[in-house]
Structure formats: structure tokens, C-alpha cells
Motif scaffolding. Structure first.
Motif, PDB file in Angstrom:
ATOM      1  N   LEU A 398       0.826  -1.215   0.000  1.00 39.68           N
ATOM      2  CA  LEU A 398       0.000   0.000   0.000  1.00 39.68           C
ATOM      3  C   LEU A 398       0.856   1.258   0.000  1.00 39.68           C
ATOM      4  O   LEU A 398       0.543   2.227  -0.703  1.00 39.68           O
ATOM      5  CB  LEU A 398      -0.928   0.001   1.214  1.00 39.68           C
ATOM      6  CG  LEU A 398      -2.066  -1.019   1.206  1.00 39.68           C
ATOM      7  CD1 LEU A 398      -2.821  -0.975   2.530  1.00 39.68           C
ATOM      8  CD2 LEU A 398      -3.020  -0.748   0.049  1.00 39.68           C
ATOM      9  N   VAL A 399       1.918   1.254   0.787  1.00 39.77           N
ATOM     10  CA  VAL A 399       2.744   2.463   0.854  1.00 39.77           C
ATOM     11  C   VAL A 399       3.461   2.699  -0.474  1.00 39.77           C
ATOM     12  O   VAL A 399       3.721   3.853  -0.870  1.00 39.77           O
ATOM     13  CB  VAL A 399       3.739   2.377   2.027  1.00 39.77           C
ATOM     14  CG1 VAL A 399       4.925   1.474   1.709  1.00 39.77           C
ATOM     15  CG2 VAL A 399       4.232   3.763   2.433  1.00 39.77           C
ATOM     16  N   ALA A 400       3.778   1.604  -1.190  1.00 39.87           N
ATOM     17  CA  ALA A 400       4.433   1.744  -2.489  1.00 39.87           C
ATOM     18  C   ALA A 400       3.479   2.289  -3.544  1.00 39.87           C
ATOM     19  O   ALA A 400       3.887   3.009  -4.455  1.00 39.87           O
ATOM     20  CB  ALA A 400       4.991   0.388  -2.939  1.00 39.87           C
ATOM     21  N   ARG A 401       2.186   1.969  -3.410  1.00 37.53           N
ATOM     22  CA  ARG A 401       1.207   2.384  -4.415  1.00 37.53           C
ATOM     23  C   ARG A 401       0.574   3.737  -4.099  1.00 37.53           C
ATOM     24  O   ARG A 401       0.375   4.556  -4.991  1.00 37.53           O
ATOM     25  CB  ARG A 401       0.097   1.342  -4.544  1.00 37.53           C
ATOM     26  CG  ARG A 401       0.547   0.057  -5.195  1.00 37.53           C
ATOM     27  CD  ARG A 401      -0.559  -0.980  -5.181  1.00 37.53           C
ATOM     28  NE  ARG A 401      -0.172  -2.186  -5.907  1.00 37.53           N
ATOM     29  CZ  ARG A 401      -0.444  -2.424  -7.177  1.00 37.53           C
ATOM     30  NH1 ARG A 401      -1.107  -1.519  -7.882  1.00 37.53           N
ATOM     31  NH2 ARG A 401      -0.065  -3.537  -7.764  1.00 37.53           N
ATOM     32  N   GLY A 402       0.234   3.954  -2.823  1.00 38.92           N
ATOM     33  CA  GLY A 402      -0.526   5.159  -2.500  1.00 38.92           C
ATOM     34  C   GLY A 402       0.021   6.005  -1.380  1.00 38.92           C
ATOM     35  O   GLY A 402      -0.552   7.039  -1.041  1.00 38.92           O
ATOM     36  N   GLY A 403       1.090   5.549  -0.726  1.00 42.78           N
ATOM     37  CA  GLY A 403       1.666   6.317   0.368  1.00 42.78           C
ATOM     38  C   GLY A 403       1.093   5.922   1.724  1.00 42.78           C
ATOM     39  O   GLY A 403       0.254   5.024   1.845  1.00 42.78           O
ATOM     40  N   LEU A 404       1.538   6.613   2.755  1.00 41.95           N
ATOM     41  CA  LEU A 404       1.154   6.279   4.120  1.00 41.95           C
ATOM     42  C   LEU A 404      -0.328   6.466   4.388  1.00 41.95           C
ATOM     43  O   LEU A 404      -0.892   5.812   5.267  1.00 41.95           O
ATOM     44  CB  LEU A 404       1.959   7.129   5.111  1.00 41.95           C
ATOM     45  CG  LEU A 404       3.415   6.724   5.341  1.00 41.95           C
ATOM     46  CD1 LEU A 404       4.107   7.718   6.256  1.00 41.95           C
ATOM     47  CD2 LEU A 404       3.503   5.318   5.925  1.00 41.95           C
ATOM     48  N   SER A 405      -0.981   7.354   3.667  1.00 43.13           N
ATOM     49  CA  SER A 405      -2.416   7.554   3.898  1.00 43.13           C
ATOM     50  C   SER A 405      -3.197   6.280   3.588  1.00 43.13           C
ATOM     51  O   SER A 405      -4.216   5.994   4.238  1.00 43.13           O
ATOM     52  CB  SER A 405      -2.937   8.716   3.047  1.00 43.13           C
ATOM     53  OG  SER A 405      -2.742   8.464   1.665  1.00 43.13           O
ATOM     54  N   TRP A 406      -2.739   5.503   2.619  1.00 45.39           N
ATOM     55  CA  TRP A 406      -3.396   4.234   2.306  1.00 45.39           C
ATOM     56  C   TRP A 406      -3.199   3.223   3.448  1.00 45.39           C
ATOM     57  O   TRP A 406      -4.113   2.468   3.777  1.00 45.39           O
ATOM     58  CB  TRP A 406      -2.844   3.648   1.007  1.00 45.39           C
ATOM     59  CG  TRP A 406      -3.366   4.320  -0.224  1.00 45.39           C
ATOM     60  CD1 TRP A 406      -3.732   5.640  -0.348  1.00 45.39           C
ATOM     61  CD2 TRP A 406      -3.575   3.720  -1.499  1.00 45.39           C
ATOM     62  NE1 TRP A 406      -4.144   5.902  -1.624  1.00 45.39           N
ATOM     63  CE2 TRP A 406      -4.069   4.742  -2.357  1.00 45.39           C
ATOM     64  CE3 TRP A 406      -3.383   2.453  -2.016  1.00 45.39           C
ATOM     65  CZ2 TRP A 406      -4.378   4.506  -3.695  1.00 45.39           C
ATOM     66  CZ3 TRP A 406      -3.686   2.205  -3.352  1.00 45.39           C
ATOM     67  CH2 TRP A 406      -4.187   3.227  -4.170  1.00 45.39           C
ATOM     68  N   VAL A 407      -2.021   3.233   4.043  1.00 47.31           N
ATOM     69  CA  VAL A 407      -1.776   2.346   5.186  1.00 47.31           C
ATOM     70  C   VAL A 407      -2.654   2.774   6.368  1.00 47.31           C
ATOM     71  O   VAL A 407      -3.216   1.939   7.080  1.00 47.31           O
ATOM     72  CB  VAL A 407      -0.291   2.353   5.580  1.00 47.31           C
ATOM     73  CG1 VAL A 407      -0.041   1.367   6.728  1.00 47.31           C
ATOM     74  CG2 VAL A 407       0.586   2.000   4.388  1.00 47.31           C
ATOM     75  N   GLY A 408      -2.786   4.075   6.583  1.00 41.82           N
ATOM     76  CA  GLY A 408      -3.661   4.567   7.636  1.00 41.82           C
ATOM     77  C   GLY A 408      -5.106   4.150   7.412  1.00 41.82           C
ATOM     78  O   GLY A 408      -5.819   3.793   8.366  1.00 41.82           O
ATOM     79  N   ALA A 409      -5.551   4.171   6.165  1.00 38.79           N
ATOM     80  CA  ALA A 409      -6.911   3.727   5.851  1.00 38.79           C
ATOM     81  C   ALA A 409      -7.074   2.243   6.146  1.00 38.79           C
ATOM     82  O   ALA A 409      -8.151   1.795   6.580  1.00 38.79           O
ATOM     83  CB  ALA A 409      -7.216   4.010   4.382  1.00 38.79           C
ATOM     84  N   TYR A 410      -6.025   1.481   5.943  1.00 41.53           N
ATOM     85  CA  TYR A 410      -6.042   0.051   6.262  1.00 41.53           C
ATOM     86  C   TYR A 410      -6.258  -0.162   7.768  1.00 41.53           C
ATOM     87  O   TYR A 410      -7.045  -1.016   8.190  1.00 41.53           O
ATOM     88  CB  TYR A 410      -4.721  -0.551   5.799  1.00 41.53           C
ATOM     89  CG  TYR A 410      -4.532  -2.025   6.050  1.00 41.53           C
ATOM     90  CD1 TYR A 410      -5.383  -2.959   5.488  1.00 41.53           C
ATOM     91  CD2 TYR A 410      -3.473  -2.481   6.826  1.00 41.53           C
ATOM     92  CE1 TYR A 410      -5.195  -4.330   5.700  1.00 41.53           C
ATOM     93  CE2 TYR A 410      -3.271  -3.837   7.051  1.00 41.53           C
ATOM     94  CZ  TYR A 410      -4.136  -4.753   6.483  1.00 41.53           C
ATOM     95  OH  TYR A 410      -3.945  -6.089   6.692  1.00 41.53           O
ATOM     96  N   VAL A 411      -5.581   0.628   8.590  1.00 43.64           N
ATOM     97  CA  VAL A 411      -5.758   0.552  10.045  1.00 43.64           C
ATOM     98  C   VAL A 411      -7.191   0.918  10.422  1.00 43.64           C
ATOM     99  O   VAL A 411      -7.826   0.246  11.246  1.00 43.64           O
ATOM    100  CB  VAL A 411      -4.756   1.481  10.760  1.00 43.64           C
ATOM    101  CG1 VAL A 411      -5.055   1.555  12.259  1.00 43.64           C
ATOM    102  CG2 VAL A 411      -3.326   1.004  10.528  1.00 43.64           C
ATOM    103  N   SER A 412      -7.727   1.975   9.825  1.00 39.22           N
ATOM    104  CA  SER A 412      -9.096   2.396  10.119  1.00 39.22           C
ATOM    105  C   SER A 412     -10.100   1.324   9.716  1.00 39.22           C
ATOM    106  O   SER A 412     -11.091   1.079  10.420  1.00 39.22           O
ATOM    107  CB  SER A 412      -9.410   3.712   9.406  1.00 39.22           C
ATOM    108  OG  SER A 412      -8.586   4.757   9.875  1.00 39.22           O
ATOM    109  N   ALA A 413      -9.870   0.666   8.587  1.00 39.48           N
ATOM    110  CA  ALA A 413     -10.770  -0.391   8.136  1.00 39.48           C
ATOM    111  C   ALA A 413     -10.760  -1.567   9.113  1.00 39.48           C
ATOM    112  O   ALA A 413     -11.812  -2.158   9.417  1.00 39.48           O
ATOM    113  CB  ALA A 413     -10.366  -0.870   6.744  1.00 39.48           C
TER     114      ALA A 413
END
Length: 434
Positions: A398-413
């Protein structure tokens, strides 16, 4: 019956004291999770270059994180196997066996030659030993939680159940503290050639301590009562799957938030901080050692609150807080400076402790005595597959494709999944464990 209950062996056998029960439940999980976190830290730092021949550091890191996930696949198998014997022959002997398997697997990793010495046999043997770690840990947590909660006085079950939950904080602190000391005392060549093996070998000493403590405890009153009432079933796993599949699944999904927030904020963040943010390894390990103290502080506070107000209110509040914290990942961790990274780690690990501590009471409370070891262990470790086995790997993608915000969204999900599961549960604070 409280922690000073009489022994199953009759009046001539001394009863367990409260202190002995608490320490025995705590020390095992501390050692088991020390072993588990030693590998997690090594996977983020050194496993890839030593055991995998890929030329790309990124490919090596992904391979190392895949071996990290193998143990999470093994953990439910361990909970089925050890749960069967824990519900059939007792908590004590099963806990001793799980601790020995975990310790032997971890110690042998410390002596395993790398790819340069034995070729492809090295990663194969590594995967076998990592699988053994997972089997051992899969049998550990359920028994430790039952040891604590089945001895707990009325109204203090979450407080007693908090001690095996506190074990991971101490295990993590010991693991990362040892790696931190090695980072300060060894140069890069020394660490890569032999230094990284030391934490694995130290496991043997800790396991000896754990075995000494656990050999001195006696069986829990709830299991003794089940024997007296002839309530044991021949195949606890089949009974669990046929009659108690719903609480098993709800318990597993409730655990997703704990696993995800922990392994994203430790394993992934450590790898990302060292490779992408160029924070020195020793500095980041030092920050993790400080941050895990916040997890340890949150555990007793959350346990006390769940004894007073109930499991569901505390866990619902924790899930909402984790959901919101996902939006802080890019602004805080992404800054790359010590203050904001430290703040992010402290927040995430505090929330980990808040959501993790009540699980020591909640999961055993979902099941009757004759399937409790199996049910609590399977729910706990199935949650590990869902929440942690691929979390660092997915986060890297996720971080390679969309950055840390995508990883944060993963945590929220992940927090949203657990919030839904907990909302569907009944309150278990006043359930009797008999």
C-alpha cells in the motif's frame, strides 16, 4: 472460587496463591511473545539478507515478511491441537508443552545457517521453525488467559485476565531492548554476521525460567469442577465448530483491531522508518521501547474500566479511537522527525493496550468450560490470521502504491471490522466461569 482454592490433588497439596497464578499466567505470555517479537524485529532488519538470495532489498524485505506471516497461519492449528488437550487433560500440562515448543523453535533459529552456507535449505528450515513458533504460541495464549480468569475473584476477571495481556508488552520490551543494546554495541558487520542471533539464543534461558514457574502451579478450579461433573467432551474442536461457531467468529473479528494496529505500528513502521525515512536503526528501536510503555500503561486502565463498566463499552470506545488514529499516520509518521514519529508510536501502542487488555477476559467468557481452551485460543489466533499475518506485507504494498495515507486507511478499516463484531456481541462481564 478464588485464587486460594484447594488443589485438585486433595487437601495435602498446597493451593495456588494469587501471586503465583498471576505470575505463571504473565511469565509464559511474556516469554512466548518475546520469542515472537524477536523474529518480527529480525524480519524487519536482517532475515531477508541472511536467508533470501534476491538482489533487491525490497524483494528481500517482502520475503522476510512472508515468513513472518507463516506463524500466524500456524497459530490456529496450535490452538486446535493444544486446545484439544487443554480441554481434555488440563491447562497446566498443555501450557508447559506449548512453552517448550515455542522456546525450542526460537532457539534453533539462532543457530540456523544462512543462505550463503546451506543454500535453499536455509529458508526452508527457517519456515519450518517459524511454523513451530506459531504452533507453540497458538497453544499458549488460551491456556494463560484461562489460568488467570478461571482463578479470578468475582468482579475482577478483567483485572486478572490483564496479566497475560501484559506479557506481550514486557516481551516486546525485552526483545526490542536487546536489539537496541546490540545496535549500540555492535557495528553493522558484527550485527549481520552473528549479533542478530543472540536474542534467539537467549530464549532458552527465559524458557527455563517459565518452566520452573509453571511446574509449580496446580490445575484451575473451573477445570476440576468440569471433571467432577463429567463435562469433558471427546472432541472439543467438533463441539466448538458445531455449537459455538458464532462466538468464535465474533471473537476472531474483535481481535483484528489489536493485531493490525500493533504490527503496523511496530514491524511495518520499523521497516519503513529505517529504509524510507532513514532513521538510524538504534534510534527507531529506542523509540519503540519507549512507546511500548504506553501500551503497558493502557492495559491496567482498560482492564479496570472493563470490570467496572463492561467489556463492550471499553472496546467500542477503543475501536473508534483506533479508527480515527488511522488518519494520523501520514501527518505524523510521514513527517520523519523524532517528535512526530514518537507521538505516532505512543498513540498507536496506547490504543493497542486499550483494546487488547479486555480480551483476556472477554474471549474466555464467550465459551463454556469444556471448550473454553479451544474456543478462546482459536478465536484469538484466527484473529491473528485476519489482522496480522499479512498486515506488514500489505502495508508495504500500500505504501508503495498510495503512500502512508493508504496504510492509515487500512488501520481504520481494521478498526471498523472489530467495532462491528463487538457491537454484535453480548456483554459478558457478569458471566460465571464454572
Amino acid at each position: 472460587m478464588n485464587a486460594r482454592s484447594a488443589s485438585a490433588d486433595g487437601a495435602g497439596t498446597p493451593a495456588n496463591s494469587t501471586r503465583r497464578v498471576i505470575f505463571a499466567s504473565f511469565i509464559g505470555t511474556a516469554i512466548e511473545f518475546y520469542d515472537f517479537y524477536v523474529y518480527a524485529t529480525a524480519a524487519a532488519l536482517i532475515i531477508g539478507p541472511v536467508f533470501f538470495p534476491h538482489g533487491s532489498p525490497g524483494a528481500q524485505a517482502l520475503s522476510a515478511l512472508v515468513t513472518f506471516g507463516i506463524a500466524f497461519v500456524a497459530r490456529p492449528i496450535g490452538s486446535f491441537v493444544f486446545g484439544h488437550f487443554g480441554d481434555r487433560i488440563g491447562r497446566k500440562s498443555t501450557l508447559i508443552a506449548s512453552l517448550m515448543l515455542m522456546g525450542i523453535s526460537t532457539t534453533l533459529i539462532g543457530f540456523l545457517p544462512g543462505f550463503g552456507a546451506i543454500g535453499y535449505l536455509a529458508p526452508v528450515l527457517l519456515c519450518v521453525l517459524r511454523f513451530g513458533q506459531g504452533i507453540g504460541l497458538g497453544g499458549e495464549w488460551g491456556g494463560a488467559a484461562l489460568l488467570a480468569t478461571e482463578y479470578a475473584p468475582a468482579g475482577k476477571r478483567a483485572w486478572f485476565g490483564m496479566f497475560p495481556q501484559l506479557g506481550p508488552s514486557i516481551g516486546f520490551l525485552l526483545s526490542n531492548g536487546l536489539f537496541f543494546g546490540l545496535a549500540l554495541s555492535l557495528n553493522e558487520e558484527q550485527f549481520r554476521s552473528w549479533g542478530w542471533r543472540i536474542p534467539f539464543v537467549v530464549s532458552a534461558l527465559l524458557v527455563a525460567l517459565g518452566l520452573y514457574v509453571r511446574l509449580r502451579i496446580v490445575e484451575t478450579p473451573a477445570f476440576r469442577a468440569a471433571i467432577a461433573r463429567h463435562e469433558r467432551v471427546r472432541m472439543p474442536v467438533l463441539t466448538l465448530l458445531s455449537a459455538y461457531w458464532r462466538p468464535t467468529l465474533l471473537g476472531a473479528f474483535a481481535m483484528v483491531v489489536c493485531y493490525t494496529v500493533f504490527y503496523i505500528s511496530t514491524v511495518f513502521s520499523l521497516s519503513y522508518g529505517v529504509t524510507a525515512l532513514h532513521i538510524p536503526r538504534s534510534h527507531f528501536l529506542g523509540m519503540l521501547c519507549i512507546a511500548v510503555v504506553f501500551m503497558a500503561l493502557a492495559s491496567p486502565l482498560s482492564a479496570l474500566a472493563s470490570d467496572r463498566y463492561g467489556r463492550k463499552p471499553v472496546l467500542i470506545l477503543g475501536c473508534i479511537a483506533v479508527f480515527l488514529s488511522g488518519f494520523t499516520m501520514a501527518p505524523l509518521l510521514g513527517r520523519g522527525d523524532g517528535f512526530h514519529v514518537m507521538l505516532f508510536l505512543a498513540i498507536e501502542l496506547f490504543l493497542m493496550g486499550m483494546t487488547f487488555a479486555p480480551m483476556g477476559a472477554l474471549l474466555p467468557e464467550l465459551f463454556p468450560t469444556h471448550v473454553r481452551y479451544t474456543g478462546a485460543g482459536v478465536a484469538y489466533n484466527l484473529g491473528g490470521i485476519l489482522g496480522a499475518s499479512l498486515a506488514p506485507y500489505v502495508a508495504q504494498l500500500l505504501v508503495a502504491r498510495g503512500g502512508l495515507s493508504w496504510v492509515g486507511a487500512y488501520v481504520s478499516a481494521a478498526a471498523a471490522v472489530s467495532l462491528l463484531a463487538i457491537s454484535c456481541m453480548r456483554e459478558t462481564r457478569d458471566v460465571t466461569l464454572g
